[in-house]
Design an enzyme around this catalytic site. Sequence first.
Site, PDB file in Angstrom:
ATOM      1  N   LYS A  22      14.638  16.200  13.559  1.00 35.61           N
ATOM      2  CA  LYS A  22      15.238  17.126  12.587  1.00 35.61           C
ATOM      3  C   LYS A  22      14.418  17.195  11.306  1.00 35.61           C
ATOM      4  O   LYS A  22      14.077  18.276  10.824  1.00 35.61           O
ATOM      5  CB  LYS A  22      16.667  16.679  12.246  1.00 35.61           C
ATOM      6  CG  LYS A  22      17.260  17.370  11.023  1.00 35.61           C
ATOM      7  CD  LYS A  22      18.655  16.896  10.712  1.00 35.61           C
ATOM      8  CE  LYS A  22      18.762  15.782   9.711  1.00 35.61           C
ATOM      9  NZ  LYS A  22      18.612  16.152   8.293  1.00 35.61           N
ATOM     10  N   ASN A  23      14.117  16.027  10.734  1.00 41.50           N
ATOM     11  CA  ASN A  23      13.518  16.040   9.402  1.00 41.50           C
ATOM     12  C   ASN A  23      12.051  16.473   9.413  1.00 41.50           C
ATOM     13  O   ASN A  23      11.511  16.856   8.376  1.00 41.50           O
ATOM     14  CB  ASN A  23      13.707  14.683   8.709  1.00 41.50           C
ATOM     15  CG  ASN A  23      15.175  14.485   8.308  1.00 41.50           C
ATOM     16  OD1 ASN A  23      15.951  15.450   8.295  1.00 41.50           O
ATOM     17  ND2 ASN A  23      15.560  13.255   8.000  1.00 41.50           N
ATOM     18  N   CYS A 117      23.848  16.792   2.625  1.00 39.39           N
ATOM     19  CA  CYS A 117      24.815  15.693   2.633  1.00 39.39           C
ATOM     20  C   CYS A 117      25.057  15.196   1.218  1.00 39.39           C
ATOM     21  O   CYS A 117      24.148  15.184   0.389  1.00 39.39           O
ATOM     22  CB  CYS A 117      24.297  14.535   3.474  1.00 39.39           C
ATOM     23  SG  CYS A 117      24.406  14.836   5.242  1.00 39.39           S
ATOM     24  N   ARG A 122      21.502  13.892  -6.195  1.00 42.97           N
ATOM     25  CA  ARG A 122      20.281  14.142  -5.415  1.00 42.97           C
ATOM     26  C   ARG A 122      19.324  14.972  -6.269  1.00 42.97           C
ATOM     27  O   ARG A 122      19.221  16.186  -6.118  1.00 42.97           O
ATOM     28  CB  ARG A 122      20.612  14.821  -4.092  1.00 42.97           C
ATOM     29  CG  ARG A 122      21.461  13.934  -3.192  1.00 42.97           C
ATOM     30  CD  ARG A 122      21.621  14.471  -1.800  1.00 42.97           C
ATOM     31  NE  ARG A 122      20.397  14.382  -1.011  1.00 42.97           N
ATOM     32  CZ  ARG A 122      20.334  14.657   0.291  1.00 42.97           C
ATOM     33  NH1 ARG A 122      21.418  15.029   0.930  1.00 42.97           N
ATOM     34  NH2 ARG A 122      19.204  14.561   0.947  1.00 42.97           N
ATOM     35  N   ASP A 305      18.895   6.417   6.930  1.00 47.98           N
ATOM     36  CA  ASP A 305      19.610   7.316   7.839  1.00 47.98           C
ATOM     37  C   ASP A 305      20.176   6.586   9.056  1.00 47.98           C
ATOM     38  O   ASP A 305      20.815   7.199   9.907  1.00 47.98           O
ATOM     39  CB  ASP A 305      18.694   8.471   8.278  1.00 47.98           C
ATOM     40  CG  ASP A 305      18.321   9.357   7.101  1.00 47.98           C
ATOM     41  OD1 ASP A 305      19.014   9.308   6.077  1.00 47.98           O
ATOM     42  OD2 ASP A 305      17.321  10.095   7.208  1.00 47.98           O
ATOM     43  N   ARG A 397      24.955  19.431  12.619  1.00 48.65           N
ATOM     44  CA  ARG A 397      23.795  19.785  11.792  1.00 48.65           C
ATOM     45  C   ARG A 397      22.539  19.078  12.288  1.00 48.65           C
ATOM     46  O   ARG A 397      21.438  19.585  12.142  1.00 48.65           O
ATOM     47  CB  ARG A 397      24.031  19.326  10.339  1.00 48.65           C
ATOM     48  CG  ARG A 397      24.755  20.303   9.463  1.00 48.65           C
ATOM     49  CD  ARG A 397      24.699  19.839   8.015  1.00 48.65           C
ATOM     50  NE  ARG A 397      23.368  19.335   7.710  1.00 48.65           N
ATOM     51  CZ  ARG A 397      23.106  18.238   7.007  1.00 48.65           C
ATOM     52  NH1 ARG A 397      24.071  17.538   6.490  1.00 48.65           N
ATOM     53  NH2 ARG A 397      21.870  17.864   6.786  1.00 48.65           N
TER      54      ARG A 397
END
Length: 426
Positions: A22-23, A117, A122, A305, A397
């Site tokens: 994903k990232n 999230c 952030r 994570d 997601r």
Amino acid sequence: MEKIMINGGKRLKGIVRISGAKNAAVAIIPAVILSDGVCRIENVPNIQDVIIMAEILREMGARVTRINRTAIEIDPKGIKEPVAAYELVRHMRASSYLMGALLGKFHHAQVALPGGCDFGVRPIDQHLKSFSILGASHTIEEGMIKINADKLVGKRIYLDVVSVGATVNAMLASVKAEGKTTIENAAKEPHIVDLANFLNSMGADVRGAGTDVIKINGVKTLRGSTYSIIPDQIEAGTFMAAVAGAGGDVTLQNVIPKHLEPITAKLREMGVTIEEYDDSVRVISNQRLKRCNVKTRPHPGFPTDMQPQIAAILAIADGTSMVNESVWDNRFKYVDELRRMGADISVSDKTAVVVGIDCLKGAPVKATDLRAGAAMIIAGLEADGTTTIEDIKHIERGYEDVVNKFASIGADIRKIYDRDPAAKTS
Ligand code: EPU
């Protein structure tokens, strides 16, 4: 309302194929904006964050075509206006990468402030500082960041904190800048290396990704390329933790064992057997887990994570464990949910003290964010009885086909449609 329902207590057995990261995908897809040609991206995970990122590019004028289940083709030539509007951008943190990509290509970017999230503040100060060092200025108006540069000139960028996002954005903004950029105190995550490899496949000159110092010689143009995204380290880690907690014998295919080392090391400390092969790992768990302490760190440390997932298995380990979160301010929201299942966890500041109990008990719980949701699945698999998880949009997601993947290795898990009891009946 869609929920995930799990009847716990089943051992997991079989083979699971891990999807693309994903990232990495959410950095590589916007990076295509920098190209003058068409890019074919393979091993793309079919998850909501990718769907939204592709939709954002489409809305800006790119042609995005799905070639098959795991490959997409992107032709960015139709992007004329470097503007990414609020409606889609607000859904995901990684939309901040549009700032670097649009700035790098057009010397101008207008992007809604990102969502994602919620685990405390952030900030994006290091992203903006990087743009400013390269010669850009920014304003924030009506929820949009507007960034402008007459030209971008390579310089030395020292990041005050190790930030994945700021490293990505500094790379995207400098890859076509004049001269040489040096990013110091850069993030070293596998997806940073993957982005560098993708940029280089388009003709960029990026060296040192995966170390603290990334050196970029700006190039004038980037061409189209075909590129395959690395496997998802965190999806793999989540399955490894699930097998550790629920017990069983599962082989994960399409992984890079090196990327999993921090997770493998901790699971081995807990008594799990892990066999490593070229592109697969076999996870065998037959006994009660041993306690251990975990401290999250930027790569190559233990990934933040994976913090909720590891806590979900330490909750039933033999003894008391400490889980310290050193990346995010507030990533323990899931603890209240685990407590609903009987877990004995207390949180003080950035440390959770997890007193292992014999068994969790199924309960209705919420996915408070993506990895918290993954932790709830793991807890549900370990627990006695039935667990229902709501707010599963967070899980979708970032995890492709998660219910079917777990079902395929013997979990009693399914999606259900449950009417919200708080909704009015008429
Ligand atoms: N930070 C700053 N200033 C900045 C940027 C970050 O102070 O300008 C701080 C943050 O507050 C945080 C730390 O630096 O304390 C690390 O943040 P980072 O920028 O590395 O996080 P990110 O880029 O926003 C990515 C992942 C997250 C993952 C973190 C840390 C993506 C799309 N997201 O976020 O992944 O937790 O790196 O590894 O790559 C997830 O996949 O569940 C997820 C949240």
